[in-house]
Design an enzyme around this catalytic site. Structure first.
Site, mmCIF file in Angstrom:
data_model
loop_
_atom_site.group_PDB
_atom_site.id
_atom_site.type_symbol
_atom_site.label_atom_id
_atom_site.label_comp_id
_atom_site.label_asym_id
_atom_site.label_seq_id
_atom_site.Cartn_x
_atom_site.Cartn_y
_atom_site.Cartn_z
ATOM 1 N N TYR A 45 -14.887 1.481 -31.805
ATOM 2 C CA TYR A 45 -16.342 1.895 -31.605
ATOM 3 C C TYR A 45 -16.852 3.047 -32.452
ATOM 4 O O TYR A 45 -16.318 4.083 -32.167
ATOM 5 C CB TYR A 45 -16.511 2.044 -30.211
ATOM 6 C CG TYR A 45 -16.354 0.660 -29.239
ATOM 7 C CD1 TYR A 45 -16.481 -0.437 -29.872
ATOM 8 C CD2 TYR A 45 -15.893 1.099 -27.965
ATOM 9 C CE1 TYR A 45 -16.058 -1.316 -28.850
ATOM 10 C CE2 TYR A 45 -15.670 -0.112 -26.953
ATOM 11 C CZ TYR A 45 -15.764 -1.280 -27.834
ATOM 12 O OH TYR A 45 -15.255 -2.479 -26.882
ATOM 13 N N HIS A 48 -7.292 -5.377 -28.283
ATOM 14 C CA HIS A 48 -8.659 -5.519 -28.737
ATOM 15 C C HIS A 48 -9.169 -6.938 -29.536
ATOM 16 O O HIS A 48 -8.897 -7.067 -30.535
ATOM 17 C CB HIS A 48 -9.194 -4.355 -29.134
ATOM 18 C CG HIS A 48 -10.956 -3.996 -29.063
ATOM 19 N ND1 HIS A 48 -11.463 -2.819 -29.647
ATOM 20 C CD2 HIS A 48 -11.781 -4.998 -28.649
ATOM 21 C CE1 HIS A 48 -12.681 -3.204 -29.350
ATOM 22 N NE2 HIS A 48 -12.880 -4.496 -29.108
HETATM 23 P P1 NAD Z 1 -24.400 -4.423 -22.541
HETATM 24 O O1 NAD Z 1 -24.594 -5.759 -22.343
HETATM 25 O O2 NAD Z 1 -23.608 -3.418 -21.766
HETATM 26 O O3 NAD Z 1 -25.470 -3.800 -23.338
HETATM 27 C C1 NAD Z 1 -25.633 -2.472 -23.863
HETATM 28 C C2 NAD Z 1 -26.806 -2.183 -24.222
HETATM 29 O O4 NAD Z 1 -27.876 -1.985 -23.242
HETATM 30 C C3 NAD Z 1 -27.178 -0.736 -24.856
HETATM 31 O O5 NAD Z 1 -27.982 -0.663 -25.932
HETATM 32 C C4 NAD Z 1 -27.315 0.157 -23.587
HETATM 33 O O6 NAD Z 1 -27.894 1.415 -24.103
HETATM 34 C C5 NAD Z 1 -28.563 -0.937 -23.075
HETATM 35 N N1 NAD Z 1 -28.632 -0.850 -21.730
HETATM 36 C C6 NAD Z 1 -27.794 -0.206 -20.586
HETATM 37 N N2 NAD Z 1 -28.194 -0.042 -19.618
HETATM 38 C C7 NAD Z 1 -29.631 -0.428 -19.821
HETATM 39 C C8 NAD Z 1 -30.750 -0.582 -18.836
HETATM 40 N N3 NAD Z 1 -30.508 -0.309 -17.325
HETATM 41 N N4 NAD Z 1 -32.046 -0.863 -19.245
HETATM 42 C C9 NAD Z 1 -32.050 -1.101 -20.389
HETATM 43 N N5 NAD Z 1 -30.890 -0.890 -21.442
HETATM 44 C C10 NAD Z 1 -29.686 -0.746 -21.183
HETATM 45 O O7 NAD Z 1 -23.174 -4.442 -23.827
HETATM 46 P P2 NAD Z 1 -22.300 -3.661 -24.129
HETATM 47 O O8 NAD Z 1 -21.941 -2.122 -24.299
HETATM 48 O O9 NAD Z 1 -21.448 -4.220 -25.629
HETATM 49 O O10 NAD Z 1 -20.797 -3.950 -23.144
HETATM 50 C C11 NAD Z 1 -20.507 -2.908 -22.213
HETATM 51 C C12 NAD Z 1 -19.062 -2.306 -22.633
HETATM 52 O O11 NAD Z 1 -18.303 -3.075 -22.318
HETATM 53 C C13 NAD Z 1 -18.918 -1.556 -23.928
HETATM 54 O O12 NAD Z 1 -19.702 -0.485 -24.279
HETATM 55 C C14 NAD Z 1 -17.609 -1.678 -24.199
HETATM 56 O O13 NAD Z 1 -17.124 -0.640 -23.426
HETATM 57 C C15 NAD Z 1 -17.122 -2.978 -23.370
HETATM 58 N N6 NAD Z 1 -16.906 -4.205 -24.291
HETATM 59 C C16 NAD Z 1 -15.665 -4.610 -24.455
HETATM 60 C C17 NAD Z 1 -15.662 -5.519 -25.499
HETATM 61 C C18 NAD Z 1 -14.040 -5.916 -25.877
HETATM 62 O O14 NAD Z 1 -13.353 -5.473 -25.633
HETATM 63 N N7 NAD Z 1 -14.067 -6.977 -26.887
HETATM 64 C C19 NAD Z 1 -16.755 -6.223 -25.915
HETATM 65 C C20 NAD Z 1 -18.061 -6.024 -25.155
HETATM 66 C C21 NAD Z 1 -18.148 -4.947 -24.664
#
Ligand code: NAD
Length: 319
Positions: A59, A124
């Site tokens: 990231y 990952h």
């Molecule tokens: P998400 O669906 O959590 O969306 C994140 C987006 O939504 C960001 O732009 C954030 O600022 C925004 N957001 C958060 N809360 C909000 C709210 N209440 N209102 C409006 N916007 C809001 O997607 P993500 O960040 O990709 O997934 C969450 C976490 O999961 C990642 O940060 C990561 O740590 C993990 N993840 C891991 C993998 C993997 O291992 N392959 C893949 C995806 C995500």
């Protein structure tokens, strides 16, 4: 404000907050974030009962780990009061799940995070590698790291759901402690549901990430790089506008939908500000006290019906 519930994470003995802090936004994956805002978001997360933080060297090309490390240190919370997961095998330079690389990777991550151990180290996005290498080489290397005390538990992550059973079926029980699935337990796509009984039977902790479908289920919409089809993007945009017209927020509804299934230990949502932390914790607390807004949910579900469970390709295509 009421606090978040803590849920058991498989057989690990860990109890994770129902809302987990996804730190990919701290690597500026979704746009610019100041260190000040990042620190404040982490501090607010602790204040409201979030005890789980997830990051990866991938990231922001290691930026997320560095900023999270500084923010955790600045928050000054005792180390045994929170759970940190990071990942290995995926880097901005590419994928490498070899034993040598993942063994080096944890030392680099611990340095950036300024920690002596992480609670969970996850391979990952394993669909980009050889799944047989994950089984025969990567997981055994992580088991050595576990014995050495650098990590407490082992996980695997990825998008296509079939990768999880491929790996779990080929390893002795309790070799993998945790699975992280993303974009498969939200209003537009809940394909993970069918796999939950299997995962529970394997005793693994279940982390579901991206409840907002990486920005699809937000009023401001997804980032430029989002891999969804234009059809899916447009339908989600329509659903967000439908909620807004009713004076509702699609992100709150989406969080509550994902949090409703208690077989999932934690919903990992990416956050970059005090406001987003408060909003997502409020969603969880409101769900406990008043339940989900069924009427708005039904409206959103009917808008999204034509694209239900539509996903996108990820990794090496095996079929
Ligand atoms: P998400 O669906 O959590 O969306 C994140 C987006 O939504 C960001 O732009 C954030 O600022 C925004 N957001 C958060 N809360 C909000 C709210 N209440 N209102 C409006 N916007 C809001 O997607 P993500 O960040 O990709 O997934 C969450 C976490 O999961 C990642 O940060 C990561 O740590 C993990 N993840 C891991 C993998 C993997 O291992 N392959 C893949 C995806 C995500």
């Amino acid at each position: 404000m009421a606090t978040l519930d803590l849920r058991p994470l498989g057989n690990t003995g860990l109890r994770v907050s129902s809302v987990g802090f996804g730190a990919s936004p701290l690597g500026k994956v979704f746009g610019d974030v100041s260190e000040e805002d990042a620190f404040a978001a982490v501090r607010e997360a602790f204040r409201l009962g979030i005890n789980f933080f997830d990051t990866s060297p991938y990231y922001g090309g290691t930026l997320s780990e560095k900023v999270l490390g500084k923010a955790l240190k600045a928050a000054g919370v005792p180390r045994d009061q929170y759970i940190v997961s990071t990942k290995c095998g995926r880097y901005v330079e590419g994928f490498d799940f070899s034993a040598e690389r993942v063994t080096r990777s944890i030392d680099e991550s611990l340095g950036r995070l300024q920690l002596e151990y992480v609670d969970i180290l996850q391979c990952h996005d394993i669909e980009f590698g050889s799944l047989d290498q994950i089984v025969n080489e990567t997981i055994p290397a992580l088991q050595k790291l576990k014995e050495g005390g650098k990590i407490r538990f082992i996980g695997i992550t990825g998008l296509p759901l079939e990768i999880f059973s491929y790996v779990l079926d080929r390893l002795p029980p309790n070799s993998v402690d945790v699975v992280l699935s993303y974009c498969h337990y939200g209003i537009n796509d809940n394909a993970l549901e069918d796999l939950l009984p299997y995962l529970k039977s394997k005793g693994v902790g279940i982390i579901s990430a991206s409840p907002l479908a990486m920005g699809l289920l937000t009023e401001s919409g997804p980032p430029e790089w989002h891999p969804a089809s234009m059809e899916l993007k447009l339908k989600c945009h329509e659903a967000a506008a439908f909620c807004k017209n009713k004076g509702k927020n699609i992100s709150r509804l989406a969080m509550q939908y994902s949090l409703s299934n208690r077989d999932i230990s934690t919903i990992l949502v990416g956050m970059n500000s005090i406001q987003q932390v408060q909003e997502n914790v409020t969603a969880a607390v409101e769900l406990e006290s008043s339940g989900i807004d069924q009427e708005t949910l039904s409206g959103v579900e009917s808008i999204l019906k034509p694209v239900k469970n539509q996903t996108w390709p990820s990794g090496i295509q095996r079929h």
